[in-house]
Design a protein around this motif. Structure first.
Motif, PDB file in Angstrom:
ATOM      1  N   VAL A  13       0.856  -1.216   0.013  1.00  0.00           N
ATOM      2  CA  VAL A  13      -0.026  -0.066   0.091  1.00  0.00           C
ATOM      3  C   VAL A  13       0.807   1.288  -0.280  1.00  0.00           C
ATOM      4  O   VAL A  13       0.641   2.276  -0.672  1.00  0.00           O
ATOM      5  N   ALA A  14       1.954   1.235   0.690  1.00  0.00           N
ATOM      6  CA  ALA A  14       2.859   2.756   0.752  1.00  0.00           C
ATOM      7  C   ALA A  14       3.576   2.640  -0.401  1.00  0.00           C
ATOM      8  O   ALA A  14       3.799   3.804  -0.764  1.00  0.00           O
ATOM      9  N   ARG A  15       3.623   1.606  -1.446  1.00  0.00           N
ATOM     10  CA  ARG A  15       4.075   1.948  -2.698  1.00  0.00           C
ATOM     11  C   ARG A  15       3.334   2.259  -4.018  1.00  0.00           C
ATOM     12  O   ARG A  15       3.623   2.672  -4.915  1.00  0.00           O
ATOM     13  N   ASN A  16       1.973   2.006  -3.548  1.00  0.00           N
ATOM     14  CA  ASN A  16       1.017   2.300  -4.697  1.00  0.00           C
ATOM     15  C   ASN A  16      -0.054   3.596  -4.034  1.00  0.00           C
ATOM     16  O   ASN A  16      -1.020   3.054  -3.173  1.00  0.00           O
ATOM     17  N   PRO A  17      -0.142   4.520  -4.447  1.00  0.00           N
ATOM     18  CA  PRO A  17      -1.201   5.600  -3.833  1.00  0.00           C
ATOM     19  C   PRO A  17      -2.745   5.383  -3.937  1.00  0.00           C
ATOM     20  O   PRO A  17      -3.287   5.761  -3.473  1.00  0.00           O
ATOM     21  N   ALA A  18      -2.766   4.541  -4.831  1.00  0.00           N
ATOM     22  CA  ALA A  18      -4.380   4.065  -5.308  1.00  0.00           C
ATOM     23  C   ALA A  18      -4.669   3.150  -4.336  1.00  0.00           C
ATOM     24  O   ALA A  18      -5.839   2.755  -4.275  1.00  0.00           O
ATOM     25  N   LEU A  19      -3.793   2.642  -3.403  1.00  0.00           N
ATOM     26  CA  LEU A  19      -4.288   1.481  -2.520  1.00  0.00           C
ATOM     27  C   LEU A  19      -4.660   1.979  -1.194  1.00  0.00           C
ATOM     28  O   LEU A  19      -3.941   2.889  -0.628  1.00  0.00           O
ATOM     29  N   GLN A  20      -5.720   1.481  -0.666  1.00  0.00           N
ATOM     30  CA  GLN A  20      -6.045   1.542   0.850  1.00  0.00           C
ATOM     31  C   GLN A  20      -6.273   0.216   1.361  1.00  0.00           C
ATOM     32  O   GLN A  20      -6.774  -0.644   0.639  1.00  0.00           O
ATOM     33  N   TYR A  21      -6.272   0.072   2.749  1.00  0.00           N
ATOM     34  CA  TYR A  21      -6.533  -1.318   3.391  1.00  0.00           C
ATOM     35  C   TYR A  21      -7.109  -0.930   4.684  1.00  0.00           C
ATOM     36  O   TYR A  21      -6.632   0.127   5.317  1.00  0.00           O
ATOM     37  N   LEU A  22      -7.701  -1.896   5.013  1.00  0.00           N
ATOM     38  CA  LEU A  22      -8.339  -1.992   6.537  1.00  0.00           C
ATOM     39  C   LEU A  22      -8.052  -3.400   7.070  1.00  0.00           C
ATOM     40  O   LEU A  22      -7.914  -4.451   6.300  1.00  0.00           O
ATOM     41  N   LYS A  23      -7.869  -3.480   8.256  1.00  0.00           N
ATOM     42  CA  LYS A  23      -7.670  -4.852   9.104  1.00  0.00           C
ATOM     43  C   LYS A  23      -8.819  -5.183   9.979  1.00  0.00           C
ATOM     44  O   LYS A  23      -9.281  -4.166  10.491  1.00  0.00           O
ATOM     45  N   GLY A  24      -9.143  -6.570   9.935  1.00  0.00           N
ATOM     46  CA  GLY A  24     -10.259  -7.000  10.735  1.00  0.00           C
ATOM     47  C   GLY A  24     -11.518  -6.306  10.456  1.00  0.00           C
ATOM     48  O   GLY A  24     -12.053  -5.624  11.446  1.00  0.00           O
ATOM     49  N   VAL A  25     -12.081  -6.245   9.321  1.00  0.00           N
ATOM     50  CA  VAL A  25     -13.255  -5.652   9.003  1.00  0.00           C
ATOM     51  C   VAL A  25     -14.554  -6.544   8.535  1.00  0.00           C
ATOM     52  O   VAL A  25     -14.113  -7.437   8.014  1.00  0.00           O
ATOM     53  N   ASN A  26     -15.718  -6.138   8.964  1.00  0.00           N
ATOM     54  CA  ASN A  26     -16.868  -6.731   8.539  1.00  0.00           C
ATOM     55  C   ASN A  26     -17.481  -6.036   7.361  1.00  0.00           C
ATOM     56  O   ASN A  26     -17.017  -4.922   6.681  1.00  0.00           O
ATOM     57  N   ALA A  27     -18.507  -6.585   6.878  1.00  0.00           N
ATOM     58  CA  ALA A  27     -19.307  -5.992   5.706  1.00  0.00           C
ATOM     59  C   ALA A  27     -19.573  -4.622   5.671  1.00  0.00           C
ATOM     60  O   ALA A  27     -19.362  -3.728   4.824  1.00  0.00           O
ATOM     61  N   SER A  28     -20.028  -4.153   6.832  1.00  0.00           N
ATOM     62  CA  SER A  28     -20.696  -2.490   6.906  1.00  0.00           C
ATOM     63  C   SER A  28     -19.400  -1.801   6.975  1.00  0.00           C
ATOM     64  O   SER A  28     -19.646  -0.639   6.377  1.00  0.00           O
ATOM     65  N   ARG A  29     -18.373  -2.156   7.426  1.00  0.00           N
ATOM     66  CA  ARG A  29     -17.228  -1.283   7.700  1.00  0.00           C
ATOM     67  C   ARG A  29     -16.562  -1.043   6.312  1.00  0.00           C
ATOM     68  O   ARG A  29     -16.109  -0.111   5.819  1.00  0.00           O
ATOM     69  N   ILE A  30     -16.488  -2.316   5.515  1.00  0.00           N
ATOM     70  CA  ILE A  30     -16.050  -2.329   4.015  1.00  0.00           C
ATOM     71  C   ILE A  30     -16.970  -1.330   3.226  1.00  0.00           C
ATOM     72  O   ILE A  30     -16.407  -0.431   2.449  1.00  0.00           O
ATOM     73  N   GLU A  31     -18.115  -1.494   3.512  1.00  0.00           N
ATOM     74  CA  GLU A  31     -18.914  -0.555   2.816  1.00  0.00           C
ATOM     75  C   GLU A  31     -18.865   0.860   2.758  1.00  0.00           C
ATOM     76  O   GLU A  31     -18.734   1.899   2.258  1.00  0.00           O
ATOM     77  N   SER A  32     -18.850   1.377   4.349  1.00  0.00           N
ATOM     78  CA  SER A  32     -18.614   2.785   4.729  1.00  0.00           C
ATOM     79  C   SER A  32     -17.301   3.284   4.088  1.00  0.00           C
ATOM     80  O   SER A  32     -17.285   4.424   3.795  1.00  0.00           O
ATOM     81  N   ARG A  33     -16.123   2.434   4.322  1.00  0.00           N
ATOM     82  CA  ARG A  33     -14.930   2.957   3.519  1.00  0.00           C
ATOM     83  C   ARG A  33     -14.590   2.948   2.214  1.00  0.00           C
ATOM     84  O   ARG A  33     -14.279   3.829   1.467  1.00  0.00           O
ATOM     85  N   PHE A  34     -15.117   1.726   1.594  1.00  0.00           N
ATOM     86  CA  PHE A  34     -14.865   1.400   0.183  1.00  0.00           C
ATOM     87  C   PHE A  34     -15.939   1.582  -0.842  1.00  0.00           C
ATOM     88  O   PHE A  34     -15.991   1.399  -2.192  1.00  0.00           O
ATOM     89  N   GLY A  35     -17.117   1.500  -0.136  1.00  0.00           N
ATOM     90  CA  GLY A  35     -18.454   1.817  -1.053  1.00  0.00           C
ATOM     91  C   GLY A  35     -19.034   0.400  -1.362  1.00  0.00           C
ATOM     92  O   GLY A  35     -20.181   0.587  -2.405  1.00  0.00           O
ATOM     93  N   ALA A  36     -18.411  -0.682  -1.136  1.00  0.00           N
ATOM     94  CA  ALA A  36     -18.842  -2.150  -1.812  1.00  0.00           C
ATOM     95  C   ALA A  36     -19.419  -2.664  -0.518  1.00  0.00           C
ATOM     96  O   ALA A  36     -18.262  -2.829   0.435  1.00  0.00           O
ATOM     97  N   ARG A  37     -20.378  -3.280  -0.439  1.00  0.00           N
ATOM     98  CA  ARG A  37     -20.835  -4.347   0.668  1.00  0.00           C
ATOM     99  C   ARG A  37     -20.916  -5.908   0.109  1.00  0.00           C
ATOM    100  O   ARG A  37     -21.839  -6.124  -0.654  1.00  0.00           O
ATOM    101  N   PRO A  38     -19.840  -6.517   0.682  1.00  0.00           N
ATOM    102  CA  PRO A  38     -20.071  -7.971   0.310  1.00  0.00           C
ATOM    103  C   PRO A  38     -21.287  -8.704   0.942  1.00  0.00           C
ATOM    104  O   PRO A  38     -21.522  -8.638   2.020  1.00  0.00           O
TER     105      PRO A  38
END
Length: 140
Positions: A13-38
């Motif tokens: 992620v540090a090498r690529n400005p287009a990348l973001q990441y989260l650790k230990g996440v559920n579907a609602s947190r993924i949706e709130s951060r990245f806009g996609a809800r698995p």
């Protein structure tokens, strides 16, 4: 294993400005951060990592584990992750399984089935060789 994999992810992620990441996440947190809800089999599932590429608009959900010994747990995880990967693929979400350990030496058949069916099954050597960077940065 999560912490070791986290070191690799943070470097990618540090090498690529287009990348973001989260650790230990559920579907609602993924949706709130990245806009996609698995939508998955377990509504309370916590993924070890979620990596989002804003340039390609791709979401990668990552599970990690390390097995010192063989047994039925490895076989059931293989089946579970094959099913999970299929569910996510239907939603245009990529699943990456990072696993390693001596346990796979005695339980190679279920791992082979998972490897053949999943798009991305990696071990620690493959991380060191840059496979994860290539997968999540694809299209850059």
């Amino acid at each position: 294993m999560e912490n070791v994999v986290g070191i690799f992810i943070s470097k990618v992620v540090a090498r690529n400005p287009a990348l973001q990441y989260l650790k230990g996440v559920n579907a609602s947190r993924i949706e709130s951060r990245f806009g996609a809800r698995p939508i998955i089999d377990k509504s309370d599932r916590i993924f070890d990592y979620a990596v989002f590429n804003s340039k390609t608009n791709r979401l990668f959900l990552i599970e990690t584990n390390f097995y010192n010994g063989g047994g039925s747990k490895l076989k059931s995880v293989c089946g579970e992750f094959r099913s999970l990967s299929s569910q996510l693929k239907g939603q245009n979400i990529d699943f990456i399984w990072i696993t390693d350990g001596k346990g796979w030496e005695t339980t190679s058949y279920p791992l082979r089935e998972a490897y053949d069916e999943l798009d991305y099954t990696l071990n620690l050597k493959m991380l060191g060789d840059g496979f994860l960077d290539e997968i999540v940065s694809e299209g850059q």
